[in-house]
Design a protein around this motif. Sequence first.
Motif, mmCIF file in Angstrom:
data_model
loop_
_atom_site.group_PDB
_atom_site.id
_atom_site.type_symbol
_atom_site.label_atom_id
_atom_site.label_comp_id
_atom_site.label_asym_id
_atom_site.label_seq_id
_atom_site.Cartn_x
_atom_site.Cartn_y
_atom_site.Cartn_z
ATOM 1 N N ILE A 179 0.833 -1.209 0.000
ATOM 2 C CA ILE A 179 0.000 0.000 0.000
ATOM 3 C C ILE A 179 0.864 1.254 0.000
ATOM 4 C CG2 ILE A 179 -1.696 1.316 1.334
ATOM 5 C CD1 ILE A 179 -2.780 -1.361 2.363
ATOM 6 N N SER A 180 1.923 1.244 0.780
ATOM 7 C CA SER A 180 2.787 2.425 0.881
ATOM 8 C C SER A 180 4.174 2.120 0.341
ATOM 9 C CB SER A 180 2.876 2.899 2.338
ATOM 10 O OG SER A 180 3.357 1.862 3.174
ATOM 11 N N LYS A 181 4.976 3.146 0.204
ATOM 12 C CA LYS A 181 6.315 3.019 -0.362
ATOM 13 C C LYS A 181 7.268 2.346 0.632
ATOM 14 C CE LYS A 181 5.873 6.992 -3.499
ATOM 15 N NZ LYS A 181 6.467 8.271 -3.948
ATOM 16 N N LEU A 182 8.510 2.166 0.191
ATOM 17 C CA LEU A 182 9.460 1.374 0.964
ATOM 18 C C LEU A 182 9.933 2.081 2.227
ATOM 19 C CD1 LEU A 182 11.089 -1.221 1.182
ATOM 20 C CD2 LEU A 182 12.831 -0.200 -0.307
ATOM 21 N N PHE A 183 10.094 3.412 2.150
ATOM 22 C CA PHE A 183 10.676 4.125 3.295
ATOM 23 C C PHE A 183 9.813 5.275 3.809
ATOM 24 C CE2 PHE A 183 14.516 2.538 0.967
ATOM 25 C CZ PHE A 183 14.859 1.565 1.901
ATOM 26 N N CYS A 184 8.570 5.385 3.315
ATOM 27 C CA CYS A 184 7.680 6.452 3.796
ATOM 28 C C CYS A 184 6.240 5.988 3.668
ATOM 29 C CB CYS A 184 7.905 7.746 3.016
ATOM 30 S SG CYS A 184 7.433 7.645 1.273
ATOM 31 N N GLY A 185 5.307 6.831 4.106
ATOM 32 C CA GLY A 185 3.896 6.461 4.099
ATOM 33 C C GLY A 185 3.147 6.869 2.857
ATOM 34 N N CYS A 186 3.833 7.385 1.840
ATOM 35 C CA CYS A 186 3.153 7.779 0.607
ATOM 36 C C CYS A 186 2.573 6.561 -0.109
ATOM 37 C CB CYS A 186 4.129 8.490 -0.336
ATOM 38 S SG CYS A 186 4.670 10.101 0.230
ATOM 39 N N SER A 187 1.467 6.763 -0.814
ATOM 40 C CA SER A 187 0.846 5.684 -1.561
ATOM 41 C C SER A 187 1.792 5.160 -2.639
ATOM 42 C CB SER A 187 -0.457 6.170 -2.211
ATOM 43 O OG SER A 187 -0.955 5.203 -3.121
ATOM 44 N N ALA A 188 1.863 3.831 -2.735
ATOM 45 C CA ALA A 188 2.691 3.207 -3.767
ATOM 46 C C ALA A 188 1.963 3.091 -5.100
ATOM 47 C CB ALA A 188 3.146 1.823 -3.303
ATOM 48 N N ALA B 77 6.900 -4.923 2.971
ATOM 49 C CA ALA B 77 7.771 -5.157 1.814
ATOM 50 C C ALA B 77 8.801 -6.239 2.121
ATOM 51 C CB ALA B 77 8.460 -3.863 1.403
ATOM 52 N N ILE B 78 9.360 -6.224 3.318
ATOM 53 C CA ILE B 78 10.338 -7.243 3.704
ATOM 54 C C ILE B 78 9.665 -8.611 3.796
ATOM 55 C CG2 ILE B 78 11.986 -7.971 5.463
ATOM 56 C CD1 ILE B 78 12.814 -5.488 3.859
ATOM 57 N N GLU B 79 8.446 -8.661 4.327
ATOM 58 C CA GLU B 79 7.727 -9.928 4.410
ATOM 59 C C GLU B 79 7.459 -10.500 3.019
ATOM 60 O OE1 GLU B 79 4.285 -8.855 6.644
ATOM 61 O OE2 GLU B 79 5.247 -9.168 8.594
ATOM 62 N N TYR B 80 7.052 -9.640 2.092
ATOM 63 C CA TYR B 80 6.828 -10.088 0.718
ATOM 64 C C TYR B 80 8.120 -10.634 0.105
ATOM 65 C CZ TYR B 80 2.094 -8.105 0.244
ATOM 66 O OH TYR B 80 0.752 -7.851 0.361
ATOM 67 N N ALA B 81 9.214 -9.927 0.326
ATOM 68 C CA ALA B 81 10.497 -10.366 -0.230
ATOM 69 C C ALA B 81 10.914 -11.710 0.350
ATOM 70 C CB ALA B 81 11.571 -9.314 0.039
ATOM 71 N N LEU B 82 10.648 -11.919 1.632
ATOM 72 C CA LEU B 82 10.995 -13.194 2.266
ATOM 73 C C LEU B 82 10.129 -14.332 1.716
ATOM 74 C CD1 LEU B 82 11.484 -12.046 5.966
ATOM 75 C CD2 LEU B 82 13.258 -12.839 4.399
ATOM 76 N N LYS B 83 8.862 -14.054 1.397
ATOM 77 C CA LYS B 83 8.008 -15.070 0.769
ATOM 78 C C LYS B 83 8.610 -15.522 -0.554
ATOM 79 C CE LYS B 83 3.518 -14.751 0.596
ATOM 80 N NZ LYS B 83 2.136 -14.216 0.391
#
Length: 477
Positions: free
Chosen positions: A21-30, A59-65
């Motif tokens: 939903i949000s970007k990698l290092f901030c809360g802006c919409s992806a 994002a880290i959880e997705y990458a680990l999947k």
Amino acid sequence: MADEEMKVIIGLEVHCQLDTISKLFCGCSADFRADAPNTHVCPVCLGLPGALPVLNKKAIEYALKVAKALNCTIPEEGEFCRKNYFYPDLVKAYQITMGDDPLAIGGYIEIEDDAGNPKSVNMTRIHVEEDPGRLVHMGNKERGHYTLVDYNRSGVPLIEMVTEPELSSPKEARRLLNKLRATLEYLDVFDPEKEGSIRVDANISIKGHERVEIKNISSYKGVEKALTFEITRQKNLIRRGGTIARETRHFQEGKGTTTSARSKETANDYRYFPEPDLPVIRVSDWVKDIVLPELPDARRDRFMQQYGIAVNHARTLTGDLRLAEFYETVADVGAAIAASWIADILIGELNYRDMALGVVTASTPAFKEIIILVRDKKITDIAGVEVLRVWLDNLQTGAKSETPAEIVDRLGLTREEGESFRTIVEQILAANPQAVADHKAGKKGALNFIVGQVMKETKGKSDPREIHAMIAEIVGE
């Protein structure tokens, strides 16, 4: 030159936008495609002085999947770095990525080689990084060409999946990309419908010569075309006694060619150093809590065992998650006939019309009705294809809705028994004595022309197997 001297060596770097939903290092919409340019931005993704990044856990959880699905090893520690280079869409003049300590290392992907044999392609690493912004090239004859920069994409989470240089042909590369896309889709970590959600850098060399990188190819077909062109270019250059330059090239989609962009950078050119505003991450313990869904290979094996379908059908059906799910909603009309109609007929008809599968899945009962009409011998296979085409055309154009049965009645496609066509068969045989003579002389397939003529004359109402048997009987086989 010998084939071994011209051996092709290919490795891929695949960048996938994670569907967070949000970007990698901030809360802006992806969702950078949704609104006007430069509206999904903040001090962090614009790189303003004093702004501090905060890592997106999802994002880290997705990458680990992904890492777990690709059989990777998760090290105890991973570290973000600054990769320094200047480009207009890189607002900070550096990209936050991972250097010598990536999220995952090793792993492999199972594909088939060009001979149809199983092949395991090893992975080098998977790491997480931020996407740069997006350049939009504009211009017309009056104002000239110019480029705009949209920073909505800046900071969208990416994973980069790097293979070992173990691919031997463009077709192998495309098969690997198809397998990888299917795996990511099953994992539900990216949206394959979003333009640019996967981009590929392809590294290619001829054995014993320098490596060339082709950057930012946006389609799987483009990867195959770019590699095919580049193989021809490099081999021709070698045959003429030329030297392959170590360089980065761009693929011109419209022309199907690659062009030189710049000499290839090395890691030292980017001046990697640890990102001072992000701590070392330790997430290896998370992996045990990740539960993977049924992945493409497992579903393929289940389809073969549960439904008893051929391996080629199972492979095609499970290569796309939506196609696999659609098949399971249709299989109750007959597993084998449903697999054949979807894999062998429907996919081709949809591709020809550039139609999405979703149009058909929204009308599943009607599609099942077509298969049932064929299964119950109410219409022939040929008539069934005609009904399917008319039905799809109606869906695509928004024409008045007709059920498959209504299409059959309107076009007069109801199947008739072969005996009713005996006179037609006899007339066509009499008009083609050479085909009969060739058949009696032992030439295989000599009667196929006769069968085709009968099918044409009967407008698809007859079954070709019945017609073939009737012809064999008449000519005294």
